[in-house]
Design a protein around this motif. Structure first.
Motif, mmCIF file in Angstrom:
data_model
loop_
_atom_site.group_PDB
_atom_site.id
_atom_site.type_symbol
_atom_site.label_atom_id
_atom_site.label_comp_id
_atom_site.label_asym_id
_atom_site.label_seq_id
_atom_site.Cartn_x
_atom_site.Cartn_y
_atom_site.Cartn_z
ATOM 1 N N ARG A 1 -13.781 29.293 19.567
ATOM 2 C CA ARG A 1 -13.813 28.147 18.072
ATOM 3 C C ARG A 1 -12.331 28.512 17.769
ATOM 4 N NH1 ARG A 1 -18.005 31.305 18.166
ATOM 5 N NH2 ARG A 1 -16.596 32.936 16.762
ATOM 6 N N PRO A 2 -11.909 26.403 17.475
ATOM 7 C CA PRO A 2 -10.985 26.792 17.153
ATOM 8 C C PRO A 2 -10.390 27.002 15.455
ATOM 9 C CG PRO A 2 -11.488 25.143 18.707
ATOM 10 C CD PRO A 2 -12.601 25.806 18.558
ATOM 11 N N TRP A 3 -9.369 27.646 15.010
ATOM 12 C CA TRP A 3 -9.292 27.627 12.962
ATOM 13 C C TRP A 3 -9.257 26.158 13.166
ATOM 14 C CZ3 TRP A 3 -5.122 28.722 9.846
ATOM 15 C CH2 TRP A 3 -5.560 29.167 8.983
ATOM 16 N N PRO A 4 -9.227 26.568 11.767
ATOM 17 C CA PRO A 4 -8.650 24.520 11.300
ATOM 18 C C PRO A 4 -7.326 24.157 11.140
ATOM 19 C CG PRO A 4 -10.384 24.481 10.000
ATOM 20 C CD PRO A 4 -10.274 25.709 11.056
ATOM 21 N N GLY A 5 -6.722 25.949 11.219
ATOM 22 C CA GLY A 5 -5.009 25.299 10.807
ATOM 23 C C GLY A 5 -4.235 25.187 13.077
ATOM 24 N N GLY A 6 -5.527 25.215 13.167
ATOM 25 C CA GLY A 6 -5.387 26.031 14.968
ATOM 26 C C GLY A 6 -5.127 25.147 15.244
ATOM 27 N N ILE A 7 -6.146 24.049 15.277
ATOM 28 C CA ILE A 7 -5.634 22.388 15.921
ATOM 29 C C ILE A 7 -5.006 21.599 15.316
ATOM 30 C CG2 ILE A 7 -7.557 20.141 15.190
ATOM 31 C CD1 ILE A 7 -10.053 21.808 14.903
ATOM 32 N N GLU A 8 -4.536 21.635 13.924
ATOM 33 C CA GLU A 8 -3.476 21.066 13.471
ATOM 34 C C GLU A 8 -1.929 21.967 14.154
ATOM 35 O OE1 GLU A 8 -2.753 18.473 10.978
ATOM 36 O OE2 GLU A 8 -4.928 19.215 11.490
ATOM 37 N N PHE A 9 -2.321 23.207 14.681
ATOM 38 C CA PHE A 9 -0.921 23.689 15.435
ATOM 39 C C PHE A 9 -1.166 23.090 16.785
ATOM 40 C CE2 PHE A 9 0.808 26.322 18.116
ATOM 41 C CZ PHE A 9 2.033 26.582 17.736
ATOM 42 N N ALA A 10 -2.125 22.870 17.138
ATOM 43 C CA ALA A 10 -2.048 22.487 18.461
ATOM 44 C C ALA A 10 -1.858 20.845 18.907
ATOM 45 C CB ALA A 10 -3.120 22.627 19.807
ATOM 46 N N ARG A 11 -2.138 20.259 18.016
ATOM 47 C CA ARG A 11 -1.916 18.303 17.810
ATOM 48 C C ARG A 11 0.111 19.031 17.866
ATOM 49 N NH1 ARG A 11 -6.577 16.806 13.792
ATOM 50 N NH2 ARG A 11 -8.284 16.271 14.532
ATOM 51 N N GLU A 12 0.206 19.517 16.867
ATOM 52 C CA GLU A 12 1.487 19.481 16.465
ATOM 53 C C GLU A 12 2.829 19.958 17.985
ATOM 54 O OE1 GLU A 12 5.662 19.423 14.566
ATOM 55 O OE2 GLU A 12 3.793 18.439 14.156
ATOM 56 N N ALA A 13 2.024 20.323 18.454
ATOM 57 C CA ALA A 13 2.493 21.134 20.139
ATOM 58 C C ALA A 13 2.612 19.617 20.687
ATOM 59 C CB ALA A 13 2.168 22.557 20.078
ATOM 60 N N LEU A 14 1.271 19.527 20.674
ATOM 61 C CA LEU A 14 0.894 18.803 21.663
ATOM 62 C C LEU A 14 2.027 17.371 21.735
ATOM 63 C CD1 LEU A 14 -2.402 18.441 22.005
ATOM 64 C CD2 LEU A 14 -0.593 18.843 23.823
ATOM 65 N N ARG A 15 2.461 16.823 20.124
ATOM 66 C CA ARG A 15 3.598 15.646 19.881
ATOM 67 C C ARG A 15 4.865 16.001 20.126
ATOM 68 N NH1 ARG A 15 3.087 15.737 14.291
ATOM 69 N NH2 ARG A 15 4.564 13.565 14.773
ATOM 70 N N THR A 16 5.265 17.823 20.141
ATOM 71 C CA THR A 16 6.552 17.735 19.661
ATOM 72 C C THR A 16 7.384 18.794 21.190
ATOM 73 O OG1 THR A 16 6.011 19.548 18.716
ATOM 74 C CG2 THR A 16 6.822 17.496 17.955
ATOM 75 N N THR A 17 6.218 18.955 22.174
ATOM 76 C CA THR A 17 7.135 19.730 23.138
ATOM 77 C C THR A 17 7.870 18.262 23.813
ATOM 78 O OG1 THR A 17 4.775 21.134 22.793
ATOM 79 C CG2 THR A 17 5.983 21.213 25.257
ATOM 80 N N ALA A 18 9.240 19.488 24.244
ATOM 81 C CA ALA A 18 9.805 18.899 25.049
ATOM 82 C C ALA A 18 9.203 19.433 26.568
ATOM 83 C CB ALA A 18 11.321 19.009 24.690
#
Length: 486
Positions: free
Chosen positions: A469-486
């Protein structure tokens, strides 16, 4: 010293012919025949050019060839569009329903749709080719063929290269002429017959109806079969609804799935991840998530840590990490040798991959970046997100990591490794024995990304039980990673 021939030292055509004839003269007939056959079968060299460094707007006119009067659309599209995206634009512009195969060609090279790639046709996947590789100067053309039975041939001609306005749509229809043909109407001849047969004012109306009755039957004509009205507003609504561009390498992940149905499943997962939404992270949450990294940076400190002869952390630091970071329940053993205490080994290696620590002459040191970010948890959180999945030479490892991030960002629960497995299978990965990748193997492939998520507290539950189960902070982290990963 230059070779004879052209001024730059390269041989001219006559010299090349002489050299070729000299080589052939020394061959027996069998070898000569083999060489000639290889030359006949060799693909023509690609005419594609380098991609533009800047993104501009291309004004193109797209003509449906052999129609009289001409049936065409004028579009303004972004120059960094890939050909699979241009396919979607042309479908919307002409009112097609994407019910048939298609292909692009520049007259030399074939750019193939996913089905043709699965059938191992000769050519380049369209999703790998950008528009500015094939259209560069005004007057350049590209041919788009849709429905190999009706053979609708669209010529895309670059008319102008314009500055790109910030916020401009990726594609917009500005003008055009004539309604679009309906699907399966028999090509250009059938379309013109349909136009005449449905328009009482057409000079050939009576003859067209008689011919239509002979070939198809008037029940088809009077049953509603008609050209697609040309309405610019409706076309632009359809264009606006097309999927927007994805950040790389996420776009590469989607394009790697050639089967349209499977690609739609990956696209649905991308949509559910909502990466277009801005991430929200507060200092308190960020500090809690990055605590293992700040602890390690503080532990290494200004003076660094002298590593063992084998290059590992000394036992005192391993034991401290397991105790002070609450990782004792995660691993078996005495927790005093880094090589055998995987949570600590992963934490240290991840910090190095993230550019926070480095090894130098047997010592572990904090980098300048690590010093800068150690006291700024939000900046450290974003720094780590921009480097997940961790760099790897294995494309499958990157694709698995991206899929895991998508599942987390989408808030998926349960067996996340199963999602990774079907995505890898859709791309074409299989086990060495040819069997599909299962959840267990998928989890091992995605492990570098999972290790980061675990250490940040982004996930709860147990992967091996299929209960995550993803934790809410983890969901935000995953979105940030997908948006910014080079």
């Amino acid at each position: 010293m230059q070779r004879p021939g052209t001024p730059n030292g390269q041989p001219d055509d006559a010299e090349l012919l002489r050299q070729f004839q000299a080589v052939l003269a020394g061959m027996d007939p069998g070898d000569e025949q083999e060489i000639l056959q290889q030359l006949l079968n060799a693909p023509a060299p690609s005419q594609r050019r380098e991609r533009r460094a800047d993104v501009v707007t291309y004004r193109v006119r797209v003509d449906l060839l052999e129609t009289q009067p001409p049936l065409w659309r004028r579009l303004e599209i972004t120059s960094d569009m890939f050909l699979d995206e241009l396919h979607e634009v042309l479908q919307a512009a002409f009112g097609w329903t994407d019910s048939h195969l298609h292909r692009f060609t520049d007259g030399v090279e074939q750019f193939l749709c996913p089905f043709e790639m699965e059938e191992r046709e000769v050519g380049t996947p369209e999703h790998e080719v950008r528009l500015d590789e094939v259209l560069v100067e005004p007057g350049d053309t590209l041919l788009y063929i849709y429905d190999f039975g009706d053979d609708w041939q669209h010529e895309v001609r670059l008319e102008a290269v314009l500055p790109r306005d910030e916020g401009a749509p990726r594609a917009v229809c500005t003008t055009g002429r004539r309604p679009g043909p309906p699907e399966d109407c028999g090509g250009v001849g059938g379309y013109e017959l349909l136009v005449a047969g449905t328009d009482p004012a057409h000079p050939d109306h009576t003859a067209a109806r008689a011919e239509f009755d002979r070939v198809y039957g008037l029940d088809v004509l009077d049953g509603g079969l008609a050209p697609t009205p040309f309405v610019i507003d409706e076309i632009n609504v359809a264009l606006a609804a097309l999927p927007g561009p994805l950040p790389e390498p996420l776009a590469s992940l989607v394009r790697a799935v050639l089967d349209p149905e499977e690609q739609a499943r990956v696209r649905a997962l991308v949509d559910a991840a909502s990466i277009d939404q801005p991430t929200a992270i507060d200092a308190e949450t960020a500090a809690w998530m990055v605590r293992p990294f700040t602890w390690l940076l503080d532990r290494v400190g200004e003076d660094g840590i002298t590593l063992t002869g084998a290059g590992f952390l000394p036992p005192v630091h391993v034991e401290a990490a397991m105790t002070e970071l609450g990782m004792a329940d995660e691993w078996i053993g005495k927790h005093n040798r880094e090589a055998q205490t995987i949570p600590v080994l992963e934490l240290r290696e991840t910090a190095q991959k993230m550019g926070l620590l480095r090894k130098n002459r047997g010592r572990l040191l904090v980098t300048a970046t690590g010093h800068k970010l150690r006291t700024d948890p939000v900046a450290l959180w974003r720094h780590i997100a921009a480097r997940v999945p961790p760099k790897s030479s294995d494309p499958g490892e990157i694709q698995a990591g991206l899929t895991l991030l998508l599942a987390v960002a989408a808030g998926k629960t349960g067996d996340l490794d199963a999602i990774v497995a079907w995505t890898l299978h859709a791309i074409g990965w299989v086990c060495t024995d040819g069997e599909p990748i299962d959840s267990g193997l998928a989890g091992r492939i995605a492990q570098p990304t999972e290790a980061v998520l675990r250490r940040l507290g982004a996930l709860t539950g147990e992967f091996y039980r299929g209960d995550v189960r993803p934790w809410p902070g983890g969901i935000e982290f995953a979105r940030e990673a997908l948006r910014t990963t080079a």
